[in-house]
Design a protein around this motif. Sequence first.
Motif, PDB file in Angstrom:
ATOM      1  N   ARG A 401     -16.853 -13.375  -3.844  1.00  0.00           N
ATOM      2  CA  ARG A 401     -15.941 -12.877  -4.876  1.00  0.00           C
ATOM      3  C   ARG A 401     -16.724 -12.204  -6.005  1.00  0.00           C
ATOM      4  O   ARG A 401     -16.313 -11.158  -6.529  1.00  0.00           O
ATOM      5  CB  ARG A 401     -15.103 -14.033  -5.406  1.00  0.00           C
ATOM      6  N   LEU A 402     -17.878 -12.791  -6.371  1.00  0.00           N
ATOM      7  CA  LEU A 402     -18.748 -12.142  -7.367  1.00  0.00           C
ATOM      8  C   LEU A 402     -19.224 -10.786  -6.852  1.00  0.00           C
ATOM      9  O   LEU A 402     -19.310  -9.805  -7.606  1.00  0.00           O
ATOM     10  CB  LEU A 402     -19.942 -13.042  -7.683  1.00  0.00           C
ATOM     11  N   HIS A 403     -19.551 -10.750  -5.563  1.00  0.00           N
ATOM     12  CA  HIS A 403     -19.983  -9.492  -4.930  1.00  0.00           C
ATOM     13  C   HIS A 403     -18.884  -8.444  -5.036  1.00  0.00           C
ATOM     14  O   HIS A 403     -19.133  -7.265  -5.350  1.00  0.00           O
ATOM     15  CB  HIS A 403     -20.329  -9.780  -3.469  1.00  0.00           C
ATOM     16  N   ALA A 404     -17.641  -8.860  -4.802  1.00  0.00           N
ATOM     17  CA  ALA A 404     -16.531  -7.914  -4.800  1.00  0.00           C
ATOM     18  C   ALA A 404     -16.171  -7.439  -6.207  1.00  0.00           C
ATOM     19  O   ALA A 404     -15.765  -6.274  -6.402  1.00  0.00           O
ATOM     20  CB  ALA A 404     -15.310  -8.548  -4.127  1.00  0.00           C
ATOM     21  N   GLU A 405     -16.310  -8.288  -7.190  1.00  0.00           N
ATOM     22  CA  GLU A 405     -15.799  -7.974  -8.525  1.00  0.00           C
ATOM     23  C   GLU A 405     -16.861  -7.457  -9.492  1.00  0.00           C
ATOM     24  O   GLU A 405     -16.519  -6.813 -10.492  1.00  0.00           O
ATOM     25  CB  GLU A 405     -15.133  -9.215  -9.118  1.00  0.00           C
ATOM     26  N   HIS A 406     -18.132  -7.729  -9.237  1.00  0.00           N
ATOM     27  CA  HIS A 406     -19.156  -7.386 -10.232  1.00  0.00           C
ATOM     28  C   HIS A 406     -20.133  -6.310  -9.756  1.00  0.00           C
ATOM     29  O   HIS A 406     -21.055  -5.950 -10.488  1.00  0.00           O
ATOM     30  CB  HIS A 406     -19.932  -8.641 -10.626  1.00  0.00           C
ATOM     31  N   LEU A 407     -19.983  -5.832  -8.531  1.00  0.00           N
ATOM     32  CA  LEU A 407     -20.844  -4.752  -8.041  1.00  0.00           C
ATOM     33  C   LEU A 407     -19.957  -3.624  -7.512  1.00  0.00           C
ATOM     34  O   LEU A 407     -18.937  -3.875  -6.852  1.00  0.00           O
ATOM     35  CB  LEU A 407     -21.770  -5.254  -6.921  1.00  0.00           C
ATOM     36  N   HIS A 408     -20.348  -2.385  -7.779  1.00  0.00           N
ATOM     37  CA  HIS A 408     -19.575  -1.232  -7.323  1.00  0.00           C
ATOM     38  C   HIS A 408     -19.990  -0.860  -5.901  1.00  0.00           C
ATOM     39  O   HIS A 408     -21.169  -0.932  -5.536  1.00  0.00           O
ATOM     40  CB  HIS A 408     -19.790  -0.042  -8.262  1.00  0.00           C
ATOM     41  N   TYR A 409     -19.018  -0.439  -5.135  1.00  0.00           N
ATOM     42  CA  TYR A 409     -19.272  -0.131  -3.719  1.00  0.00           C
ATOM     43  C   TYR A 409     -20.286   1.007  -3.565  1.00  0.00           C
ATOM     44  O   TYR A 409     -21.192   0.940  -2.733  1.00  0.00           O
ATOM     45  CB  TYR A 409     -17.956   0.232  -3.021  1.00  0.00           C
ATOM     46  N   VAL A 410     -20.151   2.055  -4.386  1.00  0.00           N
ATOM     47  CA  VAL A 410     -21.059   3.205  -4.263  1.00  0.00           C
ATOM     48  C   VAL A 410     -22.486   2.798  -4.580  1.00  0.00           C
ATOM     49  O   VAL A 410     -23.431   3.143  -3.867  1.00  0.00           O
ATOM     50  CB  VAL A 410     -20.594   4.348  -5.186  1.00  0.00           C
ATOM     51  N   ASP A 411     -22.651   2.035  -5.659  1.00  0.00           N
ATOM     52  CA  ASP A 411     -23.994   1.582  -6.019  1.00  0.00           C
ATOM     53  C   ASP A 411     -24.541   0.619  -4.974  1.00  0.00           C
ATOM     54  O   ASP A 411     -25.727   0.633  -4.640  1.00  0.00           O
ATOM     55  CB  ASP A 411     -23.953   0.890  -7.381  1.00  0.00           C
ATOM     56  N   ASP A 412     -23.649  -0.244  -4.458  1.00  0.00           N
ATOM     57  CA  ASP A 412     -24.067  -1.245  -3.475  1.00  0.00           C
ATOM     58  C   ASP A 412     -24.515  -0.605  -2.176  1.00  0.00           C
ATOM     59  O   ASP A 412     -25.267  -1.207  -1.404  1.00  0.00           O
ATOM     60  CB  ASP A 412     -22.895  -2.206  -3.214  1.00  0.00           C
ATOM     61  N   SER A 413     -24.051   0.615  -1.929  1.00  0.00           N
ATOM     62  CA  SER A 413     -24.421   1.320  -0.696  1.00  0.00           C
ATOM     63  C   SER A 413     -25.667   2.166  -0.862  1.00  0.00           C
ATOM     64  O   SER A 413     -26.125   2.806   0.099  1.00  0.00           O
ATOM     65  CB  SER A 413     -23.251   2.207  -0.232  1.00  0.00           C
ATOM     66  N   ASP A 414     -26.214   2.217  -2.058  1.00  0.00           N
ATOM     67  CA  ASP A 414     -27.400   3.037  -2.331  1.00  0.00           C
ATOM     68  C   ASP A 414     -28.643   2.169  -2.178  1.00  0.00           C
ATOM     69  O   ASP A 414     -28.882   1.246  -2.974  1.00  0.00           O
ATOM     70  CB  ASP A 414     -27.320   3.605  -3.749  1.00  0.00           C
ATOM     71  N   PRO A 415     -29.485   2.426  -1.142  1.00  0.00           N
ATOM     72  CA  PRO A 415     -30.670   1.578  -0.927  1.00  0.00           C
ATOM     73  C   PRO A 415     -31.715   1.718  -2.025  1.00  0.00           C
ATOM     74  O   PRO A 415     -32.592   0.855  -2.156  1.00  0.00           O
ATOM     75  CB  PRO A 415     -31.218   2.082   0.421  1.00  0.00           C
ATOM     76  N   ASP A 416     -31.647   2.778  -2.803  1.00  0.00           N
ATOM     77  CA  ASP A 416     -32.644   2.980  -3.853  1.00  0.00           C
ATOM     78  C   ASP A 416     -32.239   2.329  -5.172  1.00  0.00           C
ATOM     79  O   ASP A 416     -32.973   2.416  -6.159  1.00  0.00           O
ATOM     80  CB  ASP A 416     -32.851   4.486  -4.079  1.00  0.00           C
ATOM     81  N   LYS A 417     -31.096   1.693  -5.193  1.00  0.00           N
ATOM     82  CA  LYS A 417     -30.614   1.116  -6.436  1.00  0.00           C
ATOM     83  C   LYS A 417     -30.622  -0.404  -6.335  1.00  0.00           C
ATOM     84  O   LYS A 417     -30.203  -0.987  -5.330  1.00  0.00           O
ATOM     85  CB  LYS A 417     -29.194   1.613  -6.722  1.00  0.00           C
ATOM     86  N   GLU A 418     -31.129  -1.044  -7.365  1.00  0.00           N
ATOM     87  CA  GLU A 418     -31.117  -2.509  -7.408  1.00  0.00           C
ATOM     88  C   GLU A 418     -29.764  -2.977  -7.927  1.00  0.00           C
ATOM     89  O   GLU A 418     -29.335  -2.573  -9.002  1.00  0.00           O
ATOM     90  CB  GLU A 418     -32.237  -3.025  -8.310  1.00  0.00           C
ATOM     91  N   ASN A 419     -29.125  -3.798  -7.132  1.00  0.00           N
ATOM     92  CA  ASN A 419     -27.810  -4.309  -7.496  1.00  0.00           C
ATOM     93  C   ASN A 419     -27.918  -5.817  -7.723  1.00  0.00           C
ATOM     94  O   ASN A 419     -27.989  -6.593  -6.767  1.00  0.00           O
ATOM     95  CB  ASN A 419     -26.787  -4.005  -6.399  1.00  0.00           C
ATOM     96  N   ARG A 420     -27.959  -6.156  -8.977  1.00  0.00           N
ATOM     97  CA  ARG A 420     -28.099  -7.570  -9.334  1.00  0.00           C
ATOM     98  C   ARG A 420     -27.054  -7.935 -10.382  1.00  0.00           C
ATOM     99  O   ARG A 420     -26.588  -7.083 -11.129  1.00  0.00           O
ATOM    100  CB  ARG A 420     -29.496  -7.857  -9.889  1.00  0.00           C
ATOM    101  N   ILE A 421     -26.731  -9.202 -10.406  1.00  0.00           N
ATOM    102  CA  ILE A 421     -25.854  -9.708 -11.470  1.00  0.00           C
ATOM    103  C   ILE A 421     -26.571 -10.851 -12.160  1.00  0.00           C
ATOM    104  O   ILE A 421     -27.562 -11.399 -11.648  1.00  0.00           O
ATOM    105  CB  ILE A 421     -24.483 -10.167 -10.916  1.00  0.00           C
ATOM    106  N   SER A 422     -26.051 -11.253 -13.285  1.00  0.00           N
ATOM    107  CA  SER A 422     -26.721 -12.264 -14.110  1.00  0.00           C
ATOM    108  C   SER A 422     -26.784 -13.617 -13.399  1.00  0.00           C
ATOM    109  O   SER A 422     -25.843 -14.025 -12.704  1.00  0.00           O
ATOM    110  CB  SER A 422     -25.986 -12.417 -15.447  1.00  0.00           C
ATOM    111  N   HIS A 423     -27.909 -14.305 -13.592  1.00  0.00           N
ATOM    112  CA  HIS A 423     -28.085 -15.622 -12.978  1.00  0.00           C
ATOM    113  C   HIS A 423     -27.146 -16.666 -13.580  1.00  0.00           C
ATOM    114  O   HIS A 423     -26.988 -17.752 -13.019  1.00  0.00           O
ATOM    115  CB  HIS A 423     -29.528 -16.087 -13.163  1.00  0.00           C
TER     116      HIS A 423
END
Length: 476
Positions: A401-423
Amino acid sequence: MSVILRIAREEWRSMRRNQVAVIGLLLLTVLTLVAALTAYEHQYHANAERARYQTETNQAFEAQPDRHPHRVAHYGHFLFRPLNPLAAFDSGIDAFTGNTLFLEAHRQNSANFGDVRQSSMLLRFGQLTPAFVLQVLAPLLLIFVGHAAVAREREYGTLRILLAQGVRSRQLVVGKLLALSGFAALTLLPATVALVWLVISGQAAWPLVLLLVAGYAAWLLLWVMIVVLASSSFVRGRDALLSLLAVWAVLVILLPRWVPDFASDVVTLPTRFETEINVEREYLALGDAHNPDDPKFAEFRDRVLRQYGVTRIEDLPVNFKGLVGEEGERQSSELFNRYAAVAFGLQAQQNRLVDGFGLLSPTLALRRLSMAASSTDLTSFRRFLEQGEQYRYGLVQGLNRLHAEHLHYVDDSDPDKENRISHTHWQRFPTFHYEAAPVSDSLRGAALSGGILLLWLLILASLTLWSAGRLGRAGR
């Protein structure tokens, strides 16, 4: 003083002069106390160790840095099963089952690190617990002490004298029963004191302790009747002793060892290797939850698009990859739970078959009652696994659910972009707390076994009284 009490008193005097009875009772008392202290110390240290490990793993999970939620799901988590305080009395199947669960996404692992697998081979022959002492050794002591209780009167020629003086044969037998029952009560006393201490210290519930005491009291009374019945049925004490040892070997050693093997042959469980192959085959058929373009999720994608009123997954207000992860986890968890339910169902069939043999061996009924009261049976183990699976599913779906709500699909599909959320997100997940079964459930689980023990007592009481009547006719 009544005739019965006078006979019982004389039998007690004979026991006090009998070195076998005195030394045997002392040894059994020492064994029970040593077993209780050793088992309690093991249980105490095991619980402390598991609590420490649980705290460390909780802290390690929360201490993860900012990262992708799905990486956290694959990082995993550990759960440690706490021991019931009454496990110090009867360890049941705890030594043979695992006590640690590793939780991860897309997997439902079994419990690992059972004591038997980490200890010497001697542990496979049974642990020294108060339950073992009372189940196996106490009946043996009663046999050696009481095998000649009635037969001795025949051998010494005092039976005719007693009958001629007006003592009825049933009074004689009941007096012997009363004396040997008092001796049996002494063998049960150390374990009872230890159980009462667990209640007073707030570690165990009164109903469960009373159930254990009543169950083992019925067990020892059952053997008192068997011993007196055999003693009144044979002319010589030696013959009674040999027959009782044979009965003890069959009821306490042979049948409890053979019946579970028989149940395993009748109700066959698939091997772990077979189950893993079948599960993996069906799991792969569900589709790849890591791939949002997997054809197996095409229908799910269309349903989501219709739900949000868009035509492209890029236009969704949530990350479609996270939604696919949720759906994949839901499907795979249903698959895992279905196989787990089948396995537990087969084990329940085996247990019911073993319970039926309690009519042939009261040892099986006593063990079932003892483990149910001590929360060391299969039902308690299954409860831990199911609660662990519920926690795992909630944890993984929360991360999805965190994956779905806090990361954008376009960014998540970009291998050159780091997709992280707060610990801080995984620091908010609740910790696991095992909920033991209610006392009423344990009492219901022991009801059938208690009924079988009562049936044995009624049958043996009837046979003993019948044999006492024959003794009177034979003594004339």
